[in-house]
Write an enzyme that holds these catalytic residues in place. Structure first.
Site, short mmCIF file in Angstrom:
data_model
loop_
_atom_site.label_atom_id
_atom_site.label_comp_id
_atom_site.label_asym_id
_atom_site.label_seq_id
_atom_site.Cartn_x
_atom_site.Cartn_y
_atom_site.Cartn_z
N GLU A 1 -5.73 2.13 -8.40
CA GLU A 1 -4.58 1.52 -7.74
C GLU A 1 -4.30 0.22 -8.49
OE1 GLU A 1 -5.35 -0.43 -3.93
OE2 GLU A 1 -3.37 0.19 -3.24
N CYS B 1 0.83 -1.21 0.00
CA CYS B 1 0.00 0.00 0.00
C CYS B 1 0.86 1.24 0.00
CB CYS B 1 -0.92 0.00 1.21
SG CYS B 1 0.00 0.11 2.73
P1 NAD Z 1 -9.44 -6.74 0.15
O1 NAD Z 1 -10.14 -5.47 0.47
O2 NAD Z 1 -9.89 -7.53 -1.01
O3 NAD Z 1 -9.50 -7.74 1.41
C1 NAD Z 1 -9.16 -7.32 2.70
C2 NAD Z 1 -9.95 -8.14 3.72
O4 NAD Z 1 -11.34 -7.87 3.52
C3 NAD Z 1 -9.76 -9.64 3.58
O5 NAD Z 1 -9.64 -10.21 4.86
C4 NAD Z 1 -11.02 -10.09 2.87
O6 NAD Z 1 -11.42 -11.39 3.22
C5 NAD Z 1 -12.05 -9.08 3.35
N1 NAD Z 1 -13.11 -8.85 2.34
C6 NAD Z 1 -12.96 -8.87 0.99
N2 NAD Z 1 -14.13 -8.61 0.40
C7 NAD Z 1 -15.05 -8.43 1.37
C8 NAD Z 1 -16.44 -8.10 1.38
N3 NAD Z 1 -17.12 -7.93 0.26
N4 NAD Z 1 -17.04 -7.97 2.57
C9 NAD Z 1 -16.36 -8.14 3.71
N5 NAD Z 1 -15.05 -8.43 3.77
C10 NAD Z 1 -14.38 -8.57 2.62
O7 NAD Z 1 -7.88 -6.36 0.02
P2 NAD Z 1 -6.67 -7.29 -0.45
O8 NAD Z 1 -6.77 -7.51 -1.91
O9 NAD Z 1 -6.54 -8.46 0.45
O10 NAD Z 1 -5.44 -6.32 -0.13
C11 NAD Z 1 -4.96 -5.35 -1.01
C12 NAD Z 1 -5.52 -3.99 -0.69
O11 NAD Z 1 -5.21 -3.63 0.65
C13 NAD Z 1 -4.93 -2.89 -1.54
O12 NAD Z 1 -5.94 -2.00 -1.91
C14 NAD Z 1 -3.94 -2.21 -0.61
O13 NAD Z 1 -3.65 -0.86 -0.90
C15 NAD Z 1 -4.66 -2.33 0.68
N6 NAD Z 1 -3.74 -2.18 1.82
C16 NAD Z 1 -3.80 -1.02 2.51
C17 NAD Z 1 -2.93 -0.81 3.55
C18 NAD Z 1 -2.96 0.47 4.33
O14 NAD Z 1 -2.34 0.51 5.36
N7 NAD Z 1 -3.66 1.50 3.90
C19 NAD Z 1 -2.01 -1.81 3.89
C20 NAD Z 1 -2.00 -3.00 3.17
C21 NAD Z 1 -2.88 -3.17 2.13
#
Ligand code: NAD
Length: 497
Positions: free
Chosen positions: A383, A281
């Site tokens: 992104e 991120c």
């Molecule tokens: P994601 O949003 O797909 O998933 C994150 C979590 O949410 C997972 O545990 C997943 O099971 C859950 N989730 C997914 N869809 C859901 C839904 N519809 N309802 C409820 N829960 C749900 O993210 P990802 O692909 O695992 O990670 C990448 C993203 O995370 C990127 O956008 C990245 O920028 C972000 N990120 C942000 C930071 C920060 O500190 N700002 C740090 C790391 C990653």
């Protein structure tokens, strides 16, 4: 037989044999394990366990709670090879990168070891005649963490060590794509002496998350992931009366000033743009070059540096970065590269479909450089979360700052310059939460706090560090008077002052 990853509830590993999902090794494209997707009932079991463990844990002296974290830190260090291997097998990041992530997680555990000092509170004597007042910071109860795939060790450790030393009990819902290292780490807490039920892990998807968001026994939710889900989590948790911090996606820009040491900037950008396949991120995915001279010099140095990058499997430490997480994600990243070209950008180095010998079915995308990108292009607005660096050319520093401030995300940014005045102005005016000056990945150390601005964070408090302590505790202010033999007061009907 295929291993099925279950859940850690009340100190025991359980499988419920319900819905499952495949876990892939992204370097080979092969399904290697399965993970269970917890039902509502399983999550409720975890919440009950955490609720039952809370009263005793809340009353355990902070120094004793911290002692568990000291032992936990030792166990993390002792088991680091195993943890990095589990990360590599399911996430795909190279062992040296996994070790870096783990180290950053361990630093959060070290911060949590200072809990007795962090929870000391505030005291004022004689706020009135014979009256003393103090504020103390009490735990919330059962709190939950929901984490993304890209840092399966570090991001959970932004949350649970601090939440637990503050006296809360915890339920973690890791990413279903790479849950094994997270689960293994959680199991080490038991070995470190954590009482059963204080830390629980439920694997799962939306069903598990929605149960955590709607159950009134869960008092707070920390989330890290993509922006649409972060917004959903924040609005739902808040509507259900929970405290919530939800960290979302990013688009991080580096300004390259005309006076910058371009060779140094290019070297820094190589790691910051392509490290971990750009799946960070805080990855720098846009270089904003001020003036064509700086832009041309940057492109030349990047081409030189990118020739030596190698993409490949996690356990060959000579590789610079690994595959992206899934086949669908690989196609999405490739799609953004194609769209940039279709919309008029110049593709300087094309990383689509690199050949990685022996890993022909892996989800690899090679380092990609795109020049002459503009702010209207889809590849700029989204992104991408892949090893793609885009260059935008502007004429002035003011235009560069405006561009960054206009973007919907505001996680991290950086300026490369030799001009102190320009750097100071940039740091002061940029609408971004984490700022680097000649530092490409300005990820705050564990005793500061991590968080973006704008649509990169929903909520008021940042993750870990001092904000983390505030997030996982609630302030109570006590005002106390003991009857005195010398000072007697009658009834008063005016407001106390
Ligand atoms: P994601 O949003 O797909 O998933 C994150 C979590 O949410 C997972 O545990 C997943 O099971 C859950 N989730 C997914 N869809 C859901 C839904 N519809 N309802 C409820 N829960 C749900 O993210 P990802 O692909 O695992 O990670 C990448 C993203 O995370 C990127 O956008 C990245 O920028 C972000 N990120 C942000 C930071 C920060 O500190 N700002 C740090 C790391 C990653």
């Amino acid at each position: 037989m295929t291993q099925v990853i279950g859940h850690l509830i009340n100190g025991k590993m359980i499988n419920e044999n319900n819905r499952t999902q495949d876990i892939f090794n992204p370097a080979t494209g092969l399904a290697t394990k399965k993970v269970e997707l917890a039902s509502k009932q399983t999550v409720e079991r975890a919440i009950s366990a955490a609720e039952a463990a809370f009263p005793a844990w809340r009353n355990t002296p902070p120094a004793k709670r911290a002692r568990v974290m000291f032992r936990f830190k030792e166990l993390l260090e002792k088991n680091s090879d195993k943890i990095c291997q589990l990360i590599g097998e399911e996430h795909g990041k190279i062992s040296h990168d996994a070790a870096g992530e783990l180290q950053r997680g361990i630093e959060n555990v070290e911060y949590a070891c200072g809990a007795p000092g962090l929870l000391k509170g505030e005291h004022s004597k004689n706020v009135g005649p014979n009256i003393d007042s103090w504020s103390e910071f009490q735990p919330l109860g059962v709190v939950a963490g929901i984490t993304p795939f890209n840092f399966p060790a570090m991001v959970p450790m932004w949350m649970f060590p601090l939440a637990i030393v503050c006296g809360n009990t915890f339920i973690l819902k890791p990413s279903e794509r790479d849950p094994s290292s997270t689960l293994f780490i959680a199991q080490l807490l038991k070995e470190a002496g954590l009482p059963d039920g204080v830390m629980n892990v439920v694997n799962g998807d939306k069903e598990a998350v929605d149960t955590l968001l709607s159950d009134e026994r869960v008092k707070a939710v920390s989330f890290v992931g993509s922006t649409p889900i972060a917004e959903y989590i924040y609005t739902t948790a808040s509507a259900n009366g929970k405290r919530c911090q939800a960290l979302g996606g990013a688009k991080n820009h580096a300004i390259i000033m005309p006076d910058a040491d371009i060779e140094n900037a290019a070297n820094q950008l190589l790691g910051a743009a392509f490290g971990s396949s750009g799946e960070r991120c805080m990855a720098l995915s846009v270089a904003v070059a001020v003036g064509d001279e700086a832009a041309d010099a940057l492109v030349e140095k990047m081409i030189e540096g990118m020739k030596n990058l190698s993409v490949g499997e996690y356990n060959n430490a000579d590789n610079d970065f690994g595959p992206v997480i899934t086949l669908a994600h690989k196609e999405k990243v490739n799609g953004y590269i194609s769209s940039a070209v279709e919309q008029g950008a110049s593709l300087v180095i094309d990383g689509r479909n690199p050949s990685v010998k022996g890993f022909e079915n892996g989800y690899f995308v090679g380092a990609t450089l795109i020049d002459h990108v503009t702010s209207e292009m889809d590849s700029y607005q989204a992104e991408i979360f892949g090893p793609v660096l885009q260059i935008i050319r502007v004429e002035t520093m003011q235009q560069a700052i405006q561009l960054i401030n206009d973007h919907e995300y505001g996680n991290g940014t950086c300026i490369f310059t030799r001009d102190g005045e320009a750097a100071r102005y940039f740091a002061d005016t940029i609408q971004v939460g984490m700022v680097g000056i000649n530092v490409p990945l300005p990820v705050p150390v564990s005793y500061h706090s991590f968080g973006g601005w704008k649509r990169s964070l929903f909520g008021d408090l940042h993750a870990y560090g001092p904000d983390g302590v505030r997030f996982y505790t609630k302030r109570k202010t006590i005002t106390q008077r003991w009857p005195s033999s010398t000072v007697r007061e009658g009834a008063s009907f005016s407001f106390p002052s």
